[in-house]
Design an enzyme around this catalytic site. Structure first.
Site, PDB file in Angstrom:
ATOM      1  N   SER A 195      -3.141   6.477   3.526  1.00 12.90           N
ATOM      2  CA  SER A 195      -2.112   6.728   2.542  1.00 12.90           C
ATOM      3  C   SER A 195      -1.330   5.665   2.037  1.00 12.90           C
ATOM      4  O   SER A 195      -0.839   5.565   0.897  1.00 12.90           O
ATOM      5  CB  SER A 195      -1.061   7.959   3.078  1.00 12.90           C
ATOM      6  OG  SER A 195      -0.546   7.389   4.200  1.00 12.90           O
ATOM      7  N   SER A 244      -3.745   5.913   8.212  1.00 12.22           N
ATOM      8  CA  SER A 244      -3.198   5.511   6.820  1.00 12.22           C
ATOM      9  C   SER A 244      -2.916   3.891   6.822  1.00 12.22           C
ATOM     10  O   SER A 244      -2.484   3.658   5.614  1.00 12.22           O
ATOM     11  CB  SER A 244      -1.859   6.056   6.365  1.00 12.22           C
ATOM     12  OG  SER A 244      -2.278   7.556   6.381  1.00 12.22           O
ATOM     13  N   LYS A 271       6.126   0.435   1.119  1.00  9.17           N
ATOM     14  CA  LYS A 271       5.393   1.632   0.715  1.00  9.17           C
ATOM     15  C   LYS A 271       6.530   2.805   0.207  1.00  9.17           C
ATOM     16  O   LYS A 271       7.629   3.099   0.822  1.00  9.17           O
ATOM     17  CB  LYS A 271       4.795   2.430   2.007  1.00  9.17           C
ATOM     18  CG  LYS A 271       3.884   3.586   1.887  1.00  9.17           C
ATOM     19  CD  LYS A 271       3.158   3.902   3.176  1.00  9.17           C
ATOM     20  CE  LYS A 271       2.382   5.161   2.981  1.00  9.17           C
ATOM     21  NZ  LYS A 271       1.911   5.644   4.197  1.00  9.17           N
TER      22      LYS A 271
END
Length: 442
Positions: free
Chosen positions: A146, A170, A77
């Site tokens: 996210s 997330s 990420k």
């Protein structure tokens, strides 16, 4: 029938790599072939490094086994610092940012033999302003946030595992929307060093894979706990079914999956009971939001002071709300979480795990945002380990998951029970279909 190499789960691929039945180069090439086929639709990645990944794979193939992740391609990420790739945190402020060193968790994965093939899309500073990623099951829908790119990349068979973070919902929400296993461990059990801070008392490092054993493999490395690799369980778990006080927001597909899971697990021999809904829990969603806003306004002080105009209006509003909360009120908010946290801890003395909704329902349309984290906020506030288990399908043909919650620092026991639970949920729904083949892909 042989399975395409890029569709191999992390544990199965790791075993083949350990036995030299598969080369790291073969696996990396298969993953990049999938990315080249699908990335223009899914948009899971912010940066890729094919040549460097292939060179790393070839080096690993020539040398001794490096560790349990030897030769496994992974996604990271874009909230994690990386020595060899840009790290933009989902913001134009950091368009040219290259930190030059790895986050601790990335370094641990590399040390264990993993190959970082690229950075996956995050929403802006892991909040709510969406990036370009689409749901690989249907590109009209959001993958959630996210950790949008990490969930989508694993769901679309681009990589067998990807790192993510959770501050509200997330990991669990995008895992549910994309139909993969998402694991948020006990707060603080994986180092956050080198990960952009959002909220100091909430941020948690975790990840995505296609099965419970797959996430357990990575947990064994990142938590330095080899027990995670042993998921044997021959008991009959005590399971508390907790609708939460957000149940009125749950859509029909989530309610059906919840009831279906209770029935399946009861028939399988588990002790399944409904957990009462304490009224004091009704304030937890807002309590979490206030704590997150205060801490985010502190964590992004530089960006607020120097680059406020480059932040999305949604993020500006959260920061401004956080600035209105004083230090004394913030300390009171942290203290207010203590009583409901103790109540949940007492439930987990009675039950081995809890099961609750992961999200309201199927993924919403992409133009409506990344979805609401309300069903994960309390569990993140409490710092408990959580796991999304995909097994059902909603009216649009999109995945629906439920989250399984374990005892604080009881991650090993939770993962073992989760493997038992997930196997029975999948068997009841799709007797001849594996978790990675439950939904069509492009």
């Amino acid at each position: 029938m042989s399975i395409a190499l890029n569709k191999l789960g992390a544990l199965e691929a790791a075993r083949k790599l350990q036995r030299r039945e598969l080369t790291a180069e073969q696996l990396v090439r298969a993953c990049f072939a999938r990315i080249e086929q699908r990335e223009n639709t899914v948009h899971a990645w912010t940066a890729l490094q094919k040549q460097a990944a292939l060179e790393r794979a070839q080096t690993l193939d020539r040398g001794a086994l490096r560790g349990p992740l030897h030769g496994l391609p992974i996604g990271v990420k874009d909230l994690f610092d990386t020595a060899d790739l840009p790290t933009r945190y989902g913001s134009p402020i950091y368009e040219r940012h290259r930190p030059g060193l790895d986050a601790a968790s990335v370094a641990q994965c590399r040390e264990a033999g993993a190959i970082v093939i690229g950075k996956t899309v995050t929403t802006e500073f892991a909040t709510y302003h969406a990036g370009p990623t689409r749901n690989p099951r249907n590109e009209a829908y959001t993958p959630g946030g996210s950790s949008s790119g990490s969930a989508a990349a694993v769901a679309d068979d681009m990589v067998p595992f990807a790192l993510g973070t959770q501050t509200a919902g997330s990991i669990i929400r995008p895992a549910s929307y994309c139909g993969v296993v998402g694991y948020k461990p006990t707060f603080g059990s994986i180092s956050r060093a080198g990960v952009k801070s959002v909220a100091e008392s909430l941020d948690t490092v975790g990840g995505f894979a296609r099965s419970v054993p797959d996430v357990a493999l990575f947990a064994s490395v990142l938590m330095r706990d080899p027990r995670m690799l042993d998921l044997s369980y021959d008991g009959k778990p005590r399971i508390g079914m907790f609708r939460t006080l957000q149940w009125r927001h749950a859509q029909s597909e989530t309610k059906e999956a919840f009831a279906q899971a209770a029935a399946i697990l009861s028939r399988a021999g588990a002790v399944v009971e409904e957990v009462p809904q304490p009224q004091e829990h009704c304030a937890l969603v807002q309590l979490h939001a206030d704590i997150m806003a205060f801490e985010l306004s502190q964590a992004l002080a530089y960006e607020r002071i120097e680059h406020m105009g480059q932040l999305s209006t949604k993020l500006q509003a959260i920061i401004e709300a956080g600035m209105r909360i004083g230090a004394e009120e913030h300390q009171q908010n942290l203290a207010r979480a203590a009583e409901p946290r103790a109540r949940v801890d007492s439930w987990l003395d009675t039950y081995d795990v809890l099961i609750a909704p992961s999200a309201a329902g199927e993924a919403p349309f992409a133009d409506l945002g990344t979805g609401d984290p309300q069903f994960s906020r309390a569990w993140t506030l409490f710092g408990l380990p959580c796991l999304n288990l995909p097994f059902a399908t909603g009216p649009q043909g999109l995945p629906v998951g439920l989250q399984l919650i374990g005892k604080r620092h009881g991650d090993h026991a939770m993962l073992a029970i989760a493997a038992w639970v997930h196997q029975r949920l999948l068997a009841a729904n799709s007797p001849d279909i594996g978790a990675s083949d439950m939904w069509p892909r492009g």
